[in-house]
Design an enzyme around this catalytic site. Structure first.
Site, PDB file in Angstrom:
ATOM      1  N   SER A  26       0.863  -1.184   0.000  1.00  0.00           N
ATOM      2  CA  SER A  26       0.000   0.000   0.000  1.00  0.00           C
ATOM      3  C   SER A  26       0.896   1.228   0.000  1.00  0.00           C
ATOM      4  O   SER A  26       1.751   1.356  -0.871  1.00  0.00           O
ATOM      5  CB  SER A  26      -0.945  -0.036   1.209  1.00  0.00           C
ATOM      6  OG  SER A  26      -1.875   1.031   1.151  1.00  0.00           O
ATOM      7  N   HIS A  53      -2.732  -1.055  -3.311  1.00  0.00           N
ATOM      8  CA  HIS A  53      -3.916  -0.222  -3.124  1.00  0.00           C
ATOM      9  C   HIS A  53      -3.824   1.007  -4.018  1.00  0.00           C
ATOM     10  O   HIS A  53      -2.791   1.670  -4.069  1.00  0.00           O
ATOM     11  CB  HIS A  53      -4.027   0.220  -1.664  1.00  0.00           C
ATOM     12  CG  HIS A  53      -4.314  -0.909  -0.728  1.00  0.00           C
ATOM     13  ND1 HIS A  53      -4.059  -0.843   0.616  1.00  0.00           N
ATOM     14  CD2 HIS A  53      -4.820  -2.146  -0.953  1.00  0.00           C
ATOM     15  CE1 HIS A  53      -4.414  -1.977   1.196  1.00  0.00           C
ATOM     16  NE2 HIS A  53      -4.876  -2.781   0.261  1.00  0.00           N
ATOM     17  N   ASP A 145      -4.154  -4.392   6.174  1.00  0.00           N
ATOM     18  CA  ASP A 145      -4.585  -5.272   5.086  1.00  0.00           C
ATOM     19  C   ASP A 145      -3.447  -6.235   4.768  1.00  0.00           C
ATOM     20  O   ASP A 145      -2.279  -5.855   4.737  1.00  0.00           O
ATOM     21  CB  ASP A 145      -4.945  -4.453   3.846  1.00  0.00           C
ATOM     22  CG  ASP A 145      -5.635  -5.295   2.778  1.00  0.00           C
ATOM     23  OD1 ASP A 145      -6.201  -6.346   3.131  1.00  0.00           O
ATOM     24  OD2 ASP A 145      -5.599  -4.905   1.599  1.00  0.00           O
TER      25      ASP A 145
END
Length: 349
Positions: A26, A53, A145
């Site tokens: 991310s 992401h 995540d």
């Protein structure tokens, strides 16, 4: 190969090749990915699938960036694409990537932690489909995540690799995995590429793992949009809570596993950290809305006070003036709170 028959308490035995590398990142992930793929050999005997992401709109330049960063060609995932050794498959904006029946599928399934694509979706589906053939890699990123996905890979006999948190621009994702999963390797990103070159394609590995948990099957089904989990099936994998989903305001279920996980009845998934951040964003938006409303009330009551005084209704004008003062006082308190919160967020204090 599964040997003999088994009961729920028995295990499956496999002889496999580690031929699938799944990578999640991310914030700070582009730099980490460039370093990683730059150290991969051109004859890597495994397919690499990357989820970073990214915003839902527009296109991604990541395939071009990664192609220039190392010897392996990188391409955006096409629905139904075969996993190709020596190639980097990159998730598209606003689509989950799901490993299914030996190919990659694109899905508009429910978001996870507000993201589509999401790292957990790829990792869980890879764990379910390929078991001990998978190497999972978590790089720089905020929040958590990837944690439940790495737990799934570990539980299915795969290899787990995490970027050293001190080496990551944003250590949240690596730290979360290390807190909840007994990982196999924790390395600076510059050393992860050579590690993958050493362990990818290893064959004749004897691996013993437990049967697939029903919760894992269900969560992978939820993330797909070609079949997915039907309404009424999701409650079977969790217990009710009093929390609501930031995406749809539906009730959230708590899902057992590594770390606290939540999922609503239509499938949106949340980790505890991401849920708290989403609630914080919802609260801030509500506070700005309240500030705007107070400013508008102050402006309107000021005008009504002037109109009333011009008409000779001084008592009514005084009442409007008091309401204006109350609105202005409340707005000033709220404005100071919001601006102080913004300063703390930007400076990290």
């Amino acid at each position: 190969m599964t040997t003999g028959t088994r009961s729920e308490s028995e295990v499956e035995e496999f002889r496999v090749r580690t031929d699938l590398v799944v990578v999640g990142a991310s914030a700070g992930g582009v730099e980490a990915l460039r370093t990683l793929v730059g150290a991969l050999p051109e004859d890597l005997p495994a397919a690499v699938v990357v989820v970073l992401h990214m915003p839902a709109g527009g296109s991604s330049a990541l395939p071009a960036i990664l192609s220039r960063s190392g010897p392996l060609p990188a391409l955006a995932v096409q629905d139904g694409a075969e996993l190709r050794s020596g190639h980097i498959h990159v998730a598209r904006p606003d689509y989950h990537v799901v490993v299914q029946d030996g190919v990659l599928r694109l899905s508009r399934g429910p978001t996870e932690n507000g993201h589509r694509p999401a790292v957990n979706v790829l990792f869980r589906s890879a764990a379910l489909a390929k078991g001990p053939s998978v190497i999972g890699v978590v790089l720089s990123g905020a929040l958590d995540d990837g944690t439940s996905g790495m737990a799934a890979i570990k539980s299915r006999g795969g290899v787990t690799v995490v970027q050293e948190p001190g080496d990551a621009l944003y250590p949240g994702m690596p730290e979360s995995v290390l807190q909840h999963v007994e990982v196999d390797h924790t390395l600076p990103v510059a050393r992860i590429g050579p590690l993958l070159a050493d362990i990818a394609g290893e064959s004749a590995i004897q691996v013993t793992i437990a049967p697939v948990p029903e919760a894992l099957r269900m969560e992978v089904a939820v993330s797909r949009d070609d079949a997915g989990a039907e309404f009424g099936e999701i409650p079977a994998i969790g217990s009710p809570t009093t929390y609501t989903c930031p995406d749809c305001a539906g009730s959230l279920l708590e899902i057992p596993g590594n770390g606290v996980q939540y999922r609503c009845l239509v499938g949106h998934g949340w980790t505890a950290d991401a849920l708290m951040e989403a609630y914080g964003g919802t609260l801030e938006r509500a506070m700005w809305t309240a500030l705007r409303t107070l400013d508008q009330k102050a402006s309107l009551t000021h005008r009504m006070a002037n109109v009333s005084r011009d008409a000779g209704r001084d008592l009514v004008a005084d009442r409007y003036s008091r309401q204006e003062e109350e609105a202005l006082a409340a707005a000033n308190v709220l404005r100071k709170h919001l601006l102080r919160g913004g300063v703390r967020e930007e400076t990290g204090t």
